[in-house]
Design an enzyme around this catalytic site. Structure first.
Site, mmCIF file in Angstrom:
data_model
loop_
_atom_site.group_PDB
_atom_site.id
_atom_site.type_symbol
_atom_site.label_atom_id
_atom_site.label_comp_id
_atom_site.label_asym_id
_atom_site.label_seq_id
_atom_site.Cartn_x
_atom_site.Cartn_y
_atom_site.Cartn_z
ATOM 1 N N GLY A 130 7.812 27.933 -63.753
ATOM 2 C CA GLY A 130 8.397 26.954 -62.338
ATOM 3 C C GLY A 130 9.907 26.777 -61.706
ATOM 4 O O GLY A 130 10.244 27.388 -61.390
ATOM 5 N N GLY A 131 10.132 25.788 -61.956
ATOM 6 C CA GLY A 131 12.135 25.402 -61.368
ATOM 7 C C GLY A 131 12.636 26.145 -62.248
ATOM 8 O O GLY A 131 13.840 26.604 -61.700
ATOM 9 N N GLY A 167 18.522 57.561 -39.728
ATOM 10 C CA GLY A 167 18.051 56.125 -39.599
ATOM 11 C C GLY A 167 19.908 55.841 -40.466
ATOM 12 O O GLY A 167 20.608 54.749 -40.888
ATOM 13 N N ALA A 168 19.193 56.522 -41.443
ATOM 14 C CA ALA A 168 19.686 56.350 -42.807
ATOM 15 C C ALA A 168 21.456 56.797 -42.683
ATOM 16 O O ALA A 168 22.060 55.900 -43.575
ATOM 17 C CB ALA A 168 19.875 56.661 -43.594
HETATM 18 C C1 HXC Z 1 6.184 19.138 -71.206
HETATM 19 C C2 HXC Z 1 6.257 20.679 -72.212
HETATM 20 C C3 HXC Z 1 6.268 21.801 -70.699
HETATM 21 C C4 HXC Z 1 6.550 20.139 -69.571
HETATM 22 C C5 HXC Z 1 6.108 23.322 -72.615
HETATM 23 N N1 HXC Z 1 6.450 22.185 -73.090
HETATM 24 N N2 HXC Z 1 6.492 22.808 -70.652
HETATM 25 N N3 HXC Z 1 6.538 19.211 -72.101
HETATM 26 N N4 HXC Z 1 6.495 19.567 -69.537
HETATM 27 N N5 HXC Z 1 6.638 21.396 -68.136
HETATM 28 C C6 HXC Z 1 6.789 21.537 -74.507
HETATM 29 C C7 HXC Z 1 4.933 21.896 -74.851
HETATM 30 O O1 HXC Z 1 3.940 20.924 -74.849
HETATM 31 C C8 HXC Z 1 4.949 22.166 -76.583
HETATM 32 O O2 HXC Z 1 5.062 21.063 -77.121
HETATM 33 C C9 HXC Z 1 6.430 22.867 -76.142
HETATM 34 O O3 HXC Z 1 7.082 22.722 -75.171
HETATM 35 C C10 HXC Z 1 6.340 24.299 -76.710
HETATM 36 O O4 HXC Z 1 5.409 25.447 -75.524
HETATM 37 P P1 HXC Z 1 4.379 26.079 -76.344
HETATM 38 O O5 HXC Z 1 3.221 25.703 -74.914
HETATM 39 O O6 HXC Z 1 4.280 25.956 -77.508
HETATM 40 O O7 HXC Z 1 5.381 27.146 -76.099
HETATM 41 P P2 HXC Z 1 4.849 28.676 -75.554
HETATM 42 O O8 HXC Z 1 4.354 28.906 -76.074
HETATM 43 O O9 HXC Z 1 5.876 30.033 -76.090
HETATM 44 O O10 HXC Z 1 4.764 28.482 -74.480
HETATM 45 C C11 HXC Z 1 6.023 28.351 -73.207
HETATM 46 C C12 HXC Z 1 4.715 28.251 -72.086
HETATM 47 C C13 HXC Z 1 4.104 27.323 -71.556
HETATM 48 C C14 HXC Z 1 4.446 29.341 -71.487
HETATM 49 C C15 HXC Z 1 6.928 27.847 -70.802
HETATM 50 O O11 HXC Z 1 4.845 25.961 -72.484
HETATM 51 C C16 HXC Z 1 3.853 26.840 -70.708
HETATM 52 O O12 HXC Z 1 2.786 27.628 -69.874
HETATM 53 N N6 HXC Z 1 4.146 25.671 -70.287
HETATM 54 C C17 HXC Z 1 3.862 24.693 -68.613
HETATM 55 C C18 HXC Z 1 5.201 25.508 -67.902
HETATM 56 C C19 HXC Z 1 4.486 25.111 -66.545
HETATM 57 O O13 HXC Z 1 3.309 25.493 -65.452
HETATM 58 N N7 HXC Z 1 5.321 24.163 -65.671
HETATM 59 C C20 HXC Z 1 5.613 23.657 -64.828
HETATM 60 C C21 HXC Z 1 5.972 23.699 -63.978
HETATM 61 S S1 HXC Z 1 6.214 23.479 -62.072
HETATM 62 P P3 HXC Z 1 5.164 20.532 -78.464
HETATM 63 O O14 HXC Z 1 5.118 19.189 -78.929
HETATM 64 O O15 HXC Z 1 3.866 20.972 -78.756
HETATM 65 O O16 HXC Z 1 6.128 21.743 -79.599
HETATM 66 C C22 HXC Z 1 8.108 22.799 -62.164
HETATM 67 C C23 HXC Z 1 8.425 22.198 -60.859
HETATM 68 C C24 HXC Z 1 8.796 23.317 -60.187
HETATM 69 O O17 HXC Z 1 8.463 23.602 -62.579
HETATM 70 C C25 HXC Z 1 8.371 24.006 -58.919
HETATM 71 C C26 HXC Z 1 9.653 24.076 -58.095
HETATM 72 C C27 HXC Z 1 9.059 25.412 -57.111
#
Ligand code: HXC
Length: 523
Positions: free
Chosen positions: A178-179, A413-414
């Site tokens: 994401g961000g 052109g290049a």
């Molecule tokens: C809260 C989060 C989190 C999030 C991860 N965690 N992402 N908590 N908000 N966005 C937490 C998990 O719950 C977990 O907590 C710990 O971090 C580790 O995550 P895992 O999933 O166990 O780690 P991993 O397997 O390494 O995977 C990493 C990951 C995955 C691929 C990044 O966590 C993931 O897909 N997260 C969500 C990504 C996402 O969609 N984010 C929002 C994007 S939108 P615990 O307590 O279990 O240890 C955005 C808005 C802005 O960002 C966009 C602008 C264009």
């Protein structure tokens, strides 16, 4: 904390268990010990310590934490709210940097986390100092909803404000979503760590839910994907140590801000060096490949070439080097890859690099050996017109000193695009056998003399004769030099010396575009 380890080794050492053993709501007298402990163990701190010159790092806002009372967050400890923000020196120059901490709520970004980053961005812009972002975050913190989204918006806006004012470098040091990937995409350079860092808008779990597609994190957004295929990453490094050391090195080629010049480094390599090796690199036969990096390394001060986007769009080579101690940006067609033809990715890569150089006062040297733009349906349908125009635009727009050397061929052109006099090249040089024409002899004769060849008693002999005539007339630099489109025809071994001599009298060049809000580059 050993940053030279692989990702899984590091993960095993991450201080999760240690945190869990500590009280969830520390009493004030315990807090200092916890912060100090964290300072010792967190990967984020260790990364920043490695980035800054020894003993110069000062943390900013180390005790900030979130104020959220929902989704169980009130019971979760979040030291620094998952990001370490700091300032210090790199090679004695001021630098600001933050590192997200994956062990704290996944490094996710909530309101307090965002505020720490935006405060750092504001400080860096005001101080005219580079900002380094070490990203290791799951993106917007889900539990904080719109506050998290808004936090990213604030960061993005400052990324754009800072763009072209201070260098911004992003290191992707873990799984980022994401961000945590959009902000890096707004910065000047993105580096990734092989095997342990990933970039995607949404991770594999979300991909599976939405599209039912199974895909690994590596395939979706690993360093191989972004450094080789998409070009989102400019660099892929083996581990944290190599990555951070290279970020330090990259900084040495950049000024602190757009009002300064990049640091001068007293050259150990003779600027008048006239190396006979120049004559051995480029084969006379224009269809023979060679590695243009060898040429680049002969031109710039020894060991100073720092390649950017090494693995992507390899048909053009770009990177920084020093010439007589002055930082220059090099753009070189690469005959070893796709014969050095320009295509969409090469145009994107080179234009981006030109704009980076122009934004930071870095003179551009183009080494030209290009057969033209790649023809074909795939390129046309993917918009090569816009992307090629982008490269044209970038060269035309750049007001830094622009020098070029045509070392073998420059067609169509290049020829125009690659820093020619017509698009504002300040100094244009060519080697004696340089070929400059609308197209190669065979193609030209087949178009112009189709009927003559068909009517000849011996069509092949006629064709060869016409090709010979064409080559004699067009495939040399004489006409361009006589017209003043080339400033000099030089011997290959003089290349470094001549470029340096012209560069040193161009260093203070000033050129202004007509006043406007901004141009409309075909993005
Ligand atoms: C809260 C989060 C989190 C999030 C991860 N965690 N992402 N908590 N908000 N966005 C937490 C998990 O719950 C977990 O907590 C710990 O971090 C580790 O995550 P895992 O999933 O166990 O780690 P991993 O397997 O390494 O995977 C990493 C990951 C995955 C691929 C990044 O966590 C993931 O897909 N997260 C969500 C990504 C996402 O969609 N984010 C929002 C994007 S939108 P615990 O307590 O279990 O240890 C955005 C808005 C802005 O960002 C966009 C602008 C264009």
């Amino acid at each position: 904390m050993n940053l030279g380890q692989t990702s899984s080794e590091q993960k095993a050492e991450e201080p999760k268990a240690e945190q869990a053993e500590q009280p969830k709501q520390p009493k004030p007298d315990q807090r200092e010990a916890i912060v100090e402990n964290r300072r010792k163990v967190s990967v984020a701190h260790a990364r920043l310590e490695r980035l800054f010159d020894d003993g110069t790092m000062e943390e900013i806002g180390g005790e900030v934490t979130h104020r959220v009372h929902d989704f169980g967050l009130q019971d979760k400890q979040a030291p620094g709210d998952g990001v370490v923000t700091a300032c210090g020196l790199v090679d004695g120059r001021p630098v600001y940097a933050f590192a997200q901490d994956r062990t704290v709520l996944g490094g996710s970004l909530g309101q307090a986390h965002a505020q720490k980053i935006t405060r750092l961005q504001d400080l860096a812009i005001r101080a005219g100092a580079p900002l380094i972002a070490i990203n290791d975050s799951g993106g917007a913190r889900i539990q904080e909803g719109v506050d998290a989204l808004g936090g990213y918006g604030e960061i993005f806006r400052r990324n754009v404000q800072a763009s072209g004012v201070i260098p911004q470098i992003s290191l992707i040091a873990g799984p980022c979503a994401g961000g945590a990937v959009y902000s890096p995409a707004l910065t000047d350079f993105v580096g990734m760590v092989e095997g342990s860092s990933f970039m995607f808008l949404t991770g594999p779990k979300v991909v599976k839910t939405v599209t039912f597609e199974d895909i690994t994190v590596e395939e979706l957004g690993g360093a191989t994907t972004h450094a080789f295929k998409t070009g989102v990453a400019h660099f892929a490094w083996k581990n944290d140590v190599e990555a951070i050391d290279n970020v330090r090195k990259l900084l040495s080629y950049l000024p602190s801000n757009n009002r300064e010049h990049a640091p001068f480094v007293e050259p150990e390599d003779d600027v008048e060096r006239m190396d006979p090796a120049f004559h051995e690199i480029v084969p006379d036969d224009t269809s023979q490949p060679y590695d243009v990096r060898k040429l680049v390394n002969l031109v710039v001060d020894k060991e100073s070439f720092f390649e950017v986007h090494q693995h992507w769009a390899k048909n053009v080579v770009v990177g920084f080097g020093r010439l007589g101690g002055h930082v220059v940006g090099i753009i070189a067609n690469q005959p070893a890859e796709l014969a050095g033809v320009l295509d969409i990715d090469a145009s994107r890569k080179a234009s981006r690099f030109i704009r980076t150089c122009n934004g930071f006062h870095i003179p551009i040297i183009s080494l030209v050996d290009v057969p033209g733009f790649l023809p074909g349906r795939q390129q046309e349908h993917a918009g090569v017109i816009d992307h090629g125009a982008k490269l044209l635009y970038a060269y035309c727009e750049a007001t830094v000193p622009k020098l070029s050397v045509i070392v073998r061929k420059s067609y169509g052109g290049a020829y125009i695009v690659m820093s020619s006099k017509h698009v504002g090249g300040d100094i244009n040089l060519a080697w004696p056998h340089a070929e400059i024409a609308v197209m190669g002899a065979k193609g030209a004769v087949e178009i112009l003399n189709r009927r003559d060849i068909a009517a000849a008693d011996d069509p092949d002999a006629k064709k060869d004769e016409l090709i010979g005539e064409y080559e004699e007339k067009f495939l040399n630099p004489s006409i361009a030099a006589q017209r003043g489109y080339l400033d000099a025809v030089i011997e290959p071994h003089e290349t470094r010396r001549k470029l340096y001599r012209y560069l040193r009298v161009l260093m203070n060049k000033r050129e202004w575009m007509p006043p406007k809000r901004h141009g409309n580059i075909p993005v």
